[in-house]
Design a protein around this motif. Structure first.
Motif, PDB file in Angstrom:
ATOM      1  N   VAL A 139       4.668   7.153   6.981  1.00  0.00           N
ATOM      2  CA  VAL A 139       5.490   6.252   7.784  1.00  0.00           C
ATOM      3  C   VAL A 139       4.874   4.853   7.829  1.00  0.00           C
ATOM      4  O   VAL A 139       5.581   3.843   7.750  1.00  0.00           O
ATOM      5  CB  VAL A 139       5.670   6.815   9.207  1.00  0.00           C
ATOM      6  N   PHE A 140       3.557   4.793   7.940  1.00  0.00           N
ATOM      7  CA  PHE A 140       2.896   3.481   7.955  1.00  0.00           C
ATOM      8  C   PHE A 140       3.116   2.737   6.648  1.00  0.00           C
ATOM      9  O   PHE A 140       3.380   1.527   6.644  1.00  0.00           O
ATOM     10  CB  PHE A 140       1.396   3.645   8.211  1.00  0.00           C
ATOM     11  N   LEU A 141       3.024   3.428   5.510  1.00  0.00           N
ATOM     12  CA  LEU A 141       3.238   2.775   4.223  1.00  0.00           C
ATOM     13  C   LEU A 141       4.684   2.311   4.061  1.00  0.00           C
ATOM     14  O   LEU A 141       4.944   1.264   3.457  1.00  0.00           O
ATOM     15  CB  LEU A 141       2.843   3.718   3.076  1.00  0.00           C
ATOM     16  N   LEU A 142       5.622   3.087   4.611  1.00  0.00           N
ATOM     17  CA  LEU A 142       7.018   2.653   4.589  1.00  0.00           C
ATOM     18  C   LEU A 142       7.173   1.355   5.380  1.00  0.00           C
ATOM     19  O   LEU A 142       7.817   0.401   4.926  1.00  0.00           O
ATOM     20  CB  LEU A 142       7.912   3.740   5.176  1.00  0.00           C
ATOM     21  N   LEU A 148       4.812  -0.802   6.054  1.00  0.00           N
ATOM     22  CA  LEU A 148       4.061  -1.860   5.379  1.00  0.00           C
ATOM     23  C   LEU A 148       4.859  -2.438   4.218  1.00  0.00           C
ATOM     24  O   LEU A 148       4.876  -3.660   4.004  1.00  0.00           O
ATOM     25  CB  LEU A 148       2.719  -1.306   4.884  1.00  0.00           C
ATOM     26  N   TRP A 149       5.528  -1.577   3.457  1.00  0.00           N
ATOM     27  CA  TRP A 149       6.341  -2.044   2.330  1.00  0.00           C
ATOM     28  C   TRP A 149       7.467  -2.950   2.818  1.00  0.00           C
ATOM     29  O   TRP A 149       7.696  -4.034   2.264  1.00  0.00           O
ATOM     30  CB  TRP A 149       6.907  -0.847   1.575  1.00  0.00           C
ATOM     31  N   ARG A 150       8.162  -2.522   3.849  1.00  0.00           N
ATOM     32  CA  ARG A 150       9.272  -3.332   4.360  1.00  0.00           C
ATOM     33  C   ARG A 150       8.764  -4.644   4.959  1.00  0.00           C
ATOM     34  O   ARG A 150       9.371  -5.706   4.764  1.00  0.00           O
ATOM     35  CB  ARG A 150      10.053  -2.544   5.411  1.00  0.00           C
ATOM     36  N   ALA A 151       7.655  -4.583   5.695  1.00  0.00           N
ATOM     37  CA  ALA A 151       7.094  -5.794   6.288  1.00  0.00           C
ATOM     38  C   ALA A 151       6.665  -6.772   5.204  1.00  0.00           C
ATOM     39  O   ALA A 151       6.831  -7.992   5.347  1.00  0.00           O
ATOM     40  CB  ALA A 151       5.918  -5.439   7.196  1.00  0.00           C
ATOM     41  N   ARG A 152       6.118  -6.251   4.107  1.00  0.00           N
ATOM     42  CA  ARG A 152       5.719  -7.124   3.003  1.00  0.00           C
ATOM     43  C   ARG A 152       6.935  -7.782   2.363  1.00  0.00           C
ATOM     44  O   ARG A 152       6.923  -8.983   2.059  1.00  0.00           O
ATOM     45  CB  ARG A 152       4.938  -6.324   1.964  1.00  0.00           C
ATOM     46  N   CYS A 153       8.005  -7.014   2.129  1.00  0.00           N
ATOM     47  CA  CYS A 153       9.228  -7.586   1.555  1.00  0.00           C
ATOM     48  C   CYS A 153       9.775  -8.691   2.458  1.00  0.00           C
ATOM     49  O   CYS A 153      10.204  -9.752   1.974  1.00  0.00           O
ATOM     50  CB  CYS A 153      10.274  -6.496   1.348  1.00  0.00           C
ATOM     51  N   ASN A 154       9.741  -8.451   3.759  1.00  0.00           N
ATOM     52  CA  ASN A 154      10.218  -9.468   4.692  1.00  0.00           C
ATOM     53  C   ASN A 154       9.327 -10.697   4.680  1.00  0.00           C
ATOM     54  O   ASN A 154       9.807 -11.826   4.829  1.00  0.00           O
ATOM     55  CB  ASN A 154      10.276  -8.898   6.108  1.00  0.00           C
ATOM     56  N   ALA A 155       8.022 -10.497   4.529  1.00  0.00           N
ATOM     57  CA  ALA A 155       7.089 -11.624   4.545  1.00  0.00           C
ATOM     58  C   ALA A 155       7.397 -12.613   3.428  1.00  0.00           C
ATOM     59  O   ALA A 155       7.127 -13.811   3.565  1.00  0.00           O
ATOM     60  CB  ALA A 155       5.649 -11.118   4.425  1.00  0.00           C
ATOM     61  N   GLU A 156       7.970 -12.110   2.333  1.00  0.00           N
ATOM     62  CA  GLU A 156       8.309 -12.995   1.222  1.00  0.00           C
ATOM     63  C   GLU A 156       9.462 -13.930   1.571  1.00  0.00           C
ATOM     64  O   GLU A 156       9.679 -14.939   0.888  1.00  0.00           O
ATOM     65  CB  GLU A 156       8.660 -12.161  -0.011  1.00  0.00           C
ATOM     66  N   LEU A 157      10.207 -13.609   2.632  1.00  0.00           N
ATOM     67  CA  LEU A 157      11.306 -14.469   3.063  1.00  0.00           C
ATOM     68  C   LEU A 157      10.809 -15.717   3.772  1.00  0.00           C
ATOM     69  O   LEU A 157      11.552 -16.684   3.913  1.00  0.00           O
ATOM     70  CB  LEU A 157      12.234 -13.703   4.017  1.00  0.00           C
ATOM     71  N   TYR A 158       9.569 -15.704   4.231  1.00  0.00           N
ATOM     72  CA  TYR A 158       9.072 -16.776   5.078  1.00  0.00           C
ATOM     73  C   TYR A 158       8.257 -17.811   4.327  1.00  0.00           C
ATOM     74  O   TYR A 158       7.686 -18.702   4.926  1.00  0.00           O
ATOM     75  CB  TYR A 158       8.218 -16.194   6.216  1.00  0.00           C
ATOM     76  N   GLY A 159       8.176 -17.696   3.029  1.00  0.00           N
ATOM     77  CA  GLY A 159       7.411 -18.662   2.262  1.00  0.00           C
ATOM     78  C   GLY A 159       7.408 -18.284   0.803  1.00  0.00           C
ATOM     79  O   GLY A 159       7.970 -17.261   0.410  1.00  0.00           O
ATOM     80  N   PRO A 160       6.778 -19.094  -0.042  1.00  0.00           N
ATOM     81  CA  PRO A 160       6.733 -18.785  -1.467  1.00  0.00           C
ATOM     82  C   PRO A 160       6.010 -17.472  -1.730  1.00  0.00           C
ATOM     83  O   PRO A 160       5.092 -17.094  -1.003  1.00  0.00           O
ATOM     84  CB  PRO A 160       5.962 -19.967  -2.063  1.00  0.00           C
TER      85      PRO A 160
END
Length: 232
Positions: free
Chosen positions: A96-99, A101-113
């Motif tokens: 569940v944590f890795l799931l 983390l994956w989604r949070a990382r994908c979202n983080a790409e929305l906030y900058g290059p």
């Protein structure tokens, strides 16, 4: 589809195909599940420590003539009953944590290059399983997500570093316990030593669990506040 919102598209007036924009991935559900499962796994680890001390005390009592073979067998049964759920809880918490983390990382790409993320997406999962490199790659991944998600820049990295230091210390000490069990003949003294190490590991595990729950909860709140759901 990852519980994400529908793709938003940018159309053109001349009839060219619309270009799909990257989606915001829902992180609240996995965050809530991880916030429950991680402490549960920590409780399971504490029960392992209780079992280790029970093993030592029963062996000590048996050698002193105040315990029976039935007591030894009862201690073994208790160890089995606490170890099996512990494995299941850790596997579930990790998945569940890795799931999340994956989604949070994908979202983080929305906030900058995308270059703001030092590692490619594959390392979000693979970094945990890469020998030796897993001592620093996950820390980089979480740090970059933390930094990109924070509403103010630069975000203090102390909480992420503190969590990772505790996690690595716990991991290395747990591995040394495994080697100790394999290399040493099981004696009353070795059981006492193992129980003491188990106590230290449980303490580190508890502290790391508290910090990672705080981190994932804060990152989730930041990302939810920065996301504007599509209307219509």
């Amino acid at each position: 589809m990852d519980g994400a919102h529908q793709d938003s598209t940018a159309g053109t007036a001349n009839g060219l195909p619309s270009v799909p924009m990257q989606r915001f991935r829902a992180v609240s559900g996995p965050a809530r599940a991880a916030a429950l499962l991680i402490p549960a796994a920590t409780v399971g680890n504490a029960l392992i420590t209780v079992s280790d001390w029970r093993d030592y005390l029963v062996v000590h009592a048996y050698r002193a003539g105040t315990a029976t073979v039935a007591d030894l067998r009862a201690a073994d049964t208790f160890a089995l009953w606490v170890s099996i759920p512990q494995v299941v809880l850790y596997a579930a918490a990790g998945a569940v944590f890795l799931l999340w983390l994956w989604r949070a990382r994908c979202n983080a790409e929305l906030y900058g290059p995308r270059t703001a993320q030092r590692r490619a997406r594959g390392w979000v999962i693979g970094g945990w399983f890469a020998p030796i490199a897993n001592l620093w790659l996950p820390h980089q991944v979480v740090t970059d997500i933390w930094r990109a998600s924070a509403p103010r820049s630069p975000a203090p990295r102390g909480p992420v570093t503190a969590w990772w230091a505790l996690f690595v210390a716990d991991t290395l000490l747990s591995r040394s316990m495994g080697h100790y069990y394999l290399a040493k003949k099981v004696t009353e003294s070795s059981l006492r030593h193992a129980a003491a190490l188990s106590t230290v590991c449980a303490t580190l595990d508890l502290a790391a669990a508290v910090l990672i729950v705080v981190l994932l909860t804060r990152i989730t709140a930041w990302q939810n506040r920065r996301h504007t759901p599509a209307t219509g």
